[in-house]
Design a protein around this motif. Sequence first.
Motif, short mmCIF file in Angstrom:
data_model
loop_
_atom_site.label_atom_id
_atom_site.label_comp_id
_atom_site.label_asym_id
_atom_site.label_seq_id
_atom_site.Cartn_x
_atom_site.Cartn_y
_atom_site.Cartn_z
N PHE A 1 -3.52 2.26 2.80
CA PHE A 1 -2.32 2.80 0.77
C PHE A 1 -3.35 3.81 0.52
O PHE A 1 -2.99 4.51 0.00
N ARG B 1 4.17 -1.70 -0.41
CA ARG B 1 2.69 -1.63 0.27
C ARG B 1 2.62 -3.16 -1.03
O ARG B 1 1.55 -3.88 -1.09
N ARG C 1 -6.25 -2.14 4.78
CA ARG C 1 -5.15 -2.13 4.37
C ARG C 1 -5.46 -1.37 3.45
O ARG C 1 -4.72 -0.78 2.44
N ASP D 1 3.87 -6.07 -1.70
CA ASP D 1 3.70 -6.92 -0.37
C ASP D 1 1.66 -7.72 -1.40
O ASP D 1 1.66 -8.94 -1.16
N GLN E 1 6.74 3.86 0.27
CA GLN E 1 5.92 3.11 1.15
C GLN E 1 4.68 2.58 0.26
O GLN E 1 4.29 1.93 0.20
#
Length: 292
Positions: free
Chosen positions: A120, A188, A116, A191, A184
């Motif tokens: 990012f 992210r 992840r 989230d 995006q």
Amino acid sequence: MASGYKFLTLLTRGQTTGNPEHAQITQYLRQRNEESALSRTRAPPPSTRRHNPPLLTKISPPDAPPEYEPTVRPLPKTAFIGERKVPSVANTSGGQVFLRIKKPQPRVLSRAVSRRSDLFRKDLDALSDIVEENLGSADEEDRWESLMNKQLAAEGFQDKVPRDGTLESYRWSEQLSKSWVESQLDRRWSDWVARGKAVSELVEQERALAKKEARISRPLPDDPKATKAARETLDNILEEARQKEAARQEEAQTKKSFEDPFMAPLWVERVRELEKRQMSQGQYRKRRKEAG
């Protein structure tokens, strides 16, 4: 060389039934088949280990801000023996929050966190390239196109000059790319924030239960009956969670259809706002140019 010719001679003669070479080859192949069958019977059985359900389950609709809740935690006291161990909240330098349950940290958790973070970081690098390099290059391309169009018009080739508007420039293309990468990153980050909130609430629940259970007498760790009962309770909880997760995934697969991300309502609305801003800036520059 001699061994190779002997081998070819053996195979050639072995094609005829009744030759000693044919019997030798047949016996060898039969023996190999028997050995292979025996090795397959001795092979270890396939693993029946079932994966644990995810720590968090997403409960928000697809088009709503993300929201998560714990899947099975906090576990009831009847699902384990001994003292409740409160997990700790950890976070990466990039701001990703995750739950550290035990030490050493499992490799699967480290890989998930690293994956992840890499995604990012790639988006951040892409945004940096657009801002620091691509936008400047796009402006140069637009200026070059403008010079060429003026030159064509001055030399009498007015019909060759393209009638491109503000939304056909190189800069507009790069601004769209910049806005897409930013969206995006926002998605992210939202989230991560939702996951961090759910993890923090889970830790608070675990801490409150641990404080409450400290006043309750606990069965001994070596009590076989209590250990068996706790294992059965935990297995039932995990199995129920697995079934719910499988049903949720099956439902998602039945409803799954191709959705163009560039036609999503949020992105379309974002592009429309950018178009309005770009058009107003283009008209402003045009008025300044005419006034000058």
